[in-house]
Design an enzyme around this catalytic site. Sequence first.
Site, PDB file in Angstrom:
ATOM      1  N   ARG A  36      14.206  10.158   6.380  1.00  0.00           N
ATOM      2  CA  ARG A  36      15.521   9.716   6.814  1.00  0.00           C
ATOM      3  C   ARG A  36      16.614  10.284   5.914  1.00  0.00           C
ATOM      4  NH1 ARG A  36      15.450   3.210   5.496  1.00  0.00           N
ATOM      5  NH2 ARG A  36      15.525   3.327   3.228  1.00  0.00           N
TER       6      ARG A  36
ATOM      7  N   ASP B 238      19.445  -5.937  -1.311  1.00  0.00           N
ATOM      8  CA  ASP B 238      18.828  -4.617  -1.470  1.00  0.00           C
ATOM      9  C   ASP B 238      18.870  -3.823  -0.166  1.00  0.00           C
ATOM     10  OD1 ASP B 238      16.793  -6.847  -1.099  1.00  0.00           O
ATOM     11  OD2 ASP B 238      15.615  -5.129  -0.423  1.00  0.00           O
ATOM     12  N   ASN B 239      19.317  -4.436   0.924  1.00  0.00           N
ATOM     13  CA  ASN B 239      19.523  -3.727   2.185  1.00  0.00           C
ATOM     14  C   ASN B 239      21.001  -3.600   2.528  1.00  0.00           C
ATOM     15  OD1 ASN B 239      16.792  -3.319   2.700  1.00  0.00           O
ATOM     16  ND2 ASN B 239      16.559  -5.270   3.742  1.00  0.00           N
TER      17      ASN B 239
ATOM     18  N   ASP C 222       0.812  -1.219   0.000  1.00  0.00           N
ATOM     19  CA  ASP C 222       0.000   0.000   0.000  1.00  0.00           C
ATOM     20  C   ASP C 222       0.847   1.270   0.000  1.00  0.00           C
ATOM     21  OD1 ASP C 222       0.981   0.131   2.584  1.00  0.00           O
ATOM     22  OD2 ASP C 222      -0.949  -0.193   3.564  1.00  0.00           O
TER      23      ASP C 222
ATOM     24  N   ARG D 220      22.425   0.594  -3.521  1.00  0.00           N
ATOM     25  CA  ARG D 220      22.494  -0.702  -2.878  1.00  0.00           C
ATOM     26  C   ARG D 220      23.206  -1.695  -3.793  1.00  0.00           C
ATOM     27  NH1 ARG D 220      17.316  -0.408   0.261  1.00  0.00           N
ATOM     28  NH2 ARG D 220      16.452   1.650  -0.177  1.00  0.00           N
TER      29      ARG D 220
END
Length: 472
Positions: free
Chosen positions: A172, A244-245, A121, A179
């Site tokens: 942030r 991806d992190n 969402d 990445r």
Amino acid sequence: MTLQIPFQNSYGTLPDRFYTRQTAEPVRAPELLAFNEGLAADLGITAGLPEEMAQVFGGNKVPEGADPLAQIYAGHQFGGFSPQLGDGRALLLGEVLKTNGQRVDIQMKGSGRTPYSRNGDGRAWLGPVLREYLLSEAFHALGIPTTRALAAVATGERVQRETGLPGAVLTRVASSHIRVGTFQYFYARRDLEGLQALYDYTRDRHYPQAETPHDLLRAVIARQIKLVVQWMGVGFIHGVMNTDNTTLSGETIDFGPAAFMDKFHPVTVYSSIDHQGRYSYDNQVNIICWNMAQLASCLVPLMSDGDAAVAAFTEIVNTMPEQIRTEWLRAFGQKIGIASATTEDEPLIGDLLRLMTQQEADFTNTFRALSEDAEIKNVSDPAAFAVWRARWRQRIAAEDAPQDLMCRVNPAVIPRNHRVEHMITAAVDGDMEPFHRLMRVLSKPYALAVADADLTAPPQPNEVVKATFCGT
């Protein structure tokens, strides 16, 4: 006073296939919950009135100079490759230069759907927003490279998870949001032009001293090794070390199922979706090697001789375990007061960790007790620790001020899981005081006031957090 952010937008100069430009989805009733004034000053941001900042950081108003976009990337998630991920609920507003000249991103998280949302969402609920705000700022205070929190805004809307929950948006700051998965996106498509553009941009932004892809890989690896060992040194488990992190800048990013251990055990897992223990405490060092191997594969097409590049990159990655061992020994040696530990000190460190595992000793409190030469509490066999302590005291007798060193590297207080959950529960009920108290205390983790000593207590049996969750 009007909010002013001195935006620059270098990422937006990359080819259009790197991102999608769009604005945030407006929210019904934004309310500013937290604003990081110290970080804002370092970024050259002039704060506005709370109402204006709520409109901007809630997504209802695009600040002057911003160029909002959602970044695209791919990634291995728990070992399975997803060829297209991307910012499914985040927007890069732009970049600013810190007072030291470093370029950083400002990104909104929970700002609505993007073309990369898949079935999500695009929203965030209050709990994960405050959790990331708190943990990222705690990491900063601990001296561990991390993204940081600039603002948190309640949306006045409900988001649906297992039940309806209050919505929120986090803003942030990161050295960048590039990445390993960003490189994987272009590598998977054999998009050599895009891969070259990404490499050039990353090198210029983060590693200007790197003359070749080999240099860049070595530099990224060095940062990742130090980062993961720093995590382990404070008993931290990331929980989702997907490619991806894993940032090219070497910063901690995404604090969804992240957690700090209470009782020490090397195979501890908190993440509710990590059923196989892939990202357990002790396996983090293996996973970072695996992630760096994926990055190395992405760099091969940039070399003229592919076979030679594979061999060279493989050799670089294969040096990681020994580098990790060296860095781990340095870090854990300091945790017991040895400024420059050698391999001869490994048994002493290893025996302590085995004792802590066998007796379910609290990770943070055990090392802090040693730092203060105090009793190690809540263990089943104090005599065994006494035997170890005699060996330890003999070893550190020749060290210069070992207790001072230990007090600098062993925090007195961490964001314990049960305290974070208490804070979130209170915030959902409209009480932000526990959040502000934790923020205040965790800003000085190595110096604890007597009045805040309760925050060092391990959880009672009914307070133990056994699983942590992603915000999506």
